[in-house]
Design a protein around this motif. Sequence first.
Motif, PDB file in Angstrom:
ATOM      1  N   UNK A  20      -6.966  -0.200   4.446  1.00 36.33           N
ATOM      2  CA  UNK A  20      -5.796  -0.706   3.732  1.00 36.33           C
ATOM      3  C   UNK A  20      -4.587  -0.787   4.654  1.00 36.33           C
ATOM      4  N   UNK A  21      -4.429   0.202   5.520  1.00 36.20           N
ATOM      5  CA  UNK A  21      -3.317   0.212   6.479  1.00 36.20           C
ATOM      6  C   UNK A  21      -3.430  -0.974   7.446  1.00 36.20           C
ATOM      7  N   UNK A  22      -4.637  -1.205   7.957  1.00 36.16           N
ATOM      8  CA  UNK A  22      -4.866  -2.301   8.903  1.00 36.16           C
ATOM      9  C   UNK A  22      -4.670  -3.653   8.222  1.00 36.16           C
ATOM     10  N   UNK A  23      -5.168  -3.793   7.019  1.00 34.95           N
ATOM     11  CA  UNK A  23      -5.015  -5.054   6.288  1.00 34.95           C
ATOM     12  C   UNK A  23      -3.536  -5.371   6.077  1.00 34.95           C
ATOM     13  N   UNK A  24      -2.757  -4.388   5.718  1.00 32.44           N
ATOM     14  CA  UNK A  24      -1.322  -4.578   5.523  1.00 32.44           C
ATOM     15  C   UNK A  24      -0.636  -4.922   6.840  1.00 32.44           C
ATOM     16  N   UNK A  25      -1.004  -4.221   7.882  1.00 31.45           N
ATOM     17  CA  UNK A  25      -0.394  -4.413   9.203  1.00 31.45           C
ATOM     18  C   UNK A  25      -0.712  -5.780   9.804  1.00 31.45           C
ATOM     19  N   UNK A  26      -1.930  -6.272   9.597  1.00 27.05           N
ATOM     20  CA  UNK A  26      -2.387  -7.503  10.235  1.00 27.05           C
ATOM     21  C   UNK A  26      -2.156  -8.759   9.396  1.00 27.05           C
TER      22      UNK A  26
END
Length: 169
Positions: A20-26
């Motif tokens: 979820x963190x990566x999806x938001x960041x990218x």
Amino acid sequence: MKKKKILVVSDTHKIHTNFEKVLEQEKPVDFLFHAGDVEGREWEIQYGSGCPAYVVAGNNDFFGELPPEVEIQMETHKIFMTHGHHYFVSMTLDHLRREARARGADIVIFGHTHKPCLKFEKDMIIMNPGSLTYPRQENRLPSYIVLEMAEDGTVTGEIRYVEKNEKSC
């Protein structure tokens, strides 16, 4: 020239905090590839990412209905994705290369080893995003890959890491 941004992840093992963190960041992301070991949370990957998502079954995905492999044509490339355990990827990539060539694929995505790699070879791009949950490489940082694919088929990619947020007392 518009480029497609492709997020490649694997081996989340039911824990999606870093995903979820990566999806938001990218974001925004045009496509998502998950190379298996979702462990029953594939609906979050497939429908919660906000983009077309491809997910294959890993050796720990016992009860879902995920396919063991997928083949996708994207621009001038054929992508072959598998978890990799059926091709002995923990020992060698030779079996995986042979299978990809037999299928006419020039981009191969796999998981299973929890160790990231991104190889641009003469006739093939081979990648493993590592694991966002249980990394096994030397630095033990959760990892993923971001690919960019231009309309002319040019592909660039990078292994990226989720930094640990360790706070001292």
